[in-house]
Design an enzyme around this catalytic site. Sequence first.
Site, PDB file in Angstrom:
ATOM      1  N   ASP A  24       0.820  -1.058   0.305  1.00 44.42           N
ATOM      2  CA  ASP A  24      -0.030   0.105  -0.177  1.00 44.42           C
ATOM      3  C   ASP A  24       0.892   1.194   0.017  1.00 44.42           C
ATOM      4  OD1 ASP A  24      -3.051   0.479   0.971  1.00 44.42           O
ATOM      5  OD2 ASP A  24      -1.819   2.102   1.140  1.00 44.42           O
ATOM      6  N   CYS A  70     -19.608   1.996  -3.588  1.00 44.95           N
ATOM      7  CA  CYS A  70     -20.050   1.135  -4.492  1.00 44.95           C
ATOM      8  C   CYS A  70     -21.635   1.433  -5.167  1.00 44.95           C
ATOM      9  CB  CYS A  70     -20.531  -0.415  -3.558  1.00 44.95           C
ATOM     10  SG  CYS A  70     -18.769  -1.258  -3.228  1.00 44.95           S
ATOM     11  N   ARG A 113     -16.334   7.637   3.786  1.00 43.35           N
ATOM     12  CA  ARG A 113     -16.213   8.086   2.364  1.00 43.35           C
ATOM     13  C   ARG A 113     -17.471   8.030   1.854  1.00 43.35           C
ATOM     14  NH1 ARG A 113     -11.895   3.930   0.314  1.00 43.35           N
ATOM     15  NH2 ARG A 113     -12.923   2.647   1.665  1.00 43.35           N
TER      16      ARG A 113
END
Length: 429
Positions: free
Chosen positions: A38, A263, A334
């Site tokens: 990451d 999503c 988020r």
Amino acid sequence: MFASLTNGETSLAVIGLGYVGLPVALELAKHVKVIGFDVKEHRVEQLRQGIDPSGEIADTSFKGRNIVFTSSIEVLRDAAFFIVAVPTPVDDHNVPDLTAIKAASATVGKVLQPGGYVVYESTVYPGCTEEVCLPIIEEVSGLSLGTGFKAGYSPERINPGDKVHTLESVIKVVAGSDEAALHEIAQLYELVVKAGVHRVPSIKVAEAAKVIENTQRDLNIALMNELSLIFDKMGLNTFEVLEAAGTKWNFLKFYPGLVGGHCIGVDPYYLTYKAAELGYSSKVILAGRYINDGMGAHIARKILQHVLLHNGNVKDAKILIMGATFKEDVSDVRNSKVADVVHGLQEYYLRVDVVDPNADSNELQHEYGFSLAQKIDDDYDAVIVAVAHQEYHSCNDDYFAAITKPHALIADIKGVFRNRIHSRMYWSL
């Protein structure tokens, strides 16, 4: 490739250790050598200590895993198989933001050796893997797809906060750049996905399957939200109507609410973006997005109407919002549509206090410009239960009466307290 991974001859690398990549990396690390990569060093440091920054994975899940966490590209040179699981959001204009996935592709290209494999899990529009990502790898690595390396796509189906539908228990869709790639990639996922894998004939089919899963859900919720707008004008409780309709065997049980996250509130725009690129302007999908994206403003207007009717001075009114994350029982803020409610109320100069047992105050301040209240007062003109965290379910009529004025409105977005509020006015979607 599968044999060299399982016998320890080579390593597998997962690029991106968020809510998608980390579970994949940890599960595969039960069977093969894994490098967890990451770009955020502070995240890597926490993972080395066995801490999931997202709070989704228990500390015990890190124990006994054959995994190394790193932010160094040099460590990736030991890997021959790469899984890319980086975020694919949209920008302020709802256009796909491919910055992270392009950067991840370039990173893989710098370390990819002949014979390597690259599999993408990030949600994209149909064609993105082959038209955008793989050409970057070819250019950076100097290798050609097919002869120099193989590729695949296996869309993530992780549901944050869900301890039932996990990586192991949900069927994995798998696609490969050719039959040999499909076979090897499917074998790898079969190591960890007990529910099995579903092989599809092309990468584009797998990309399309992923993007319509959330588009379908988005549209169904949009219908419920539009119904709630209509029923509100009729003086009907939407949840009571849905409960009655749901007694029929073939009625699909969806409910109104704020549609955020990375999503459902994002993926439909990937599909409509590609459709527009091909000359087709979406009607139904974008209509659903319009409805869902407008629900925060609708809730704010309802609260303003109540304040205007029951409080002489709007600027003196105080509103409490319970819940700030994008969904219940997660810490992720988020693309939380609670922010739309907050900003909508603030536009009318209403004072807004926000509380949440799971959200990080500093992250909210960074993302949306507001932080969590230090305490809950006892004189609110309205309380909005925006996110149905489990911690809120035990609240009762006495609790809401204790923190509000006699004329207060309890706005119960998810219908958790239906038929339980008697001493204050009640409203839900």
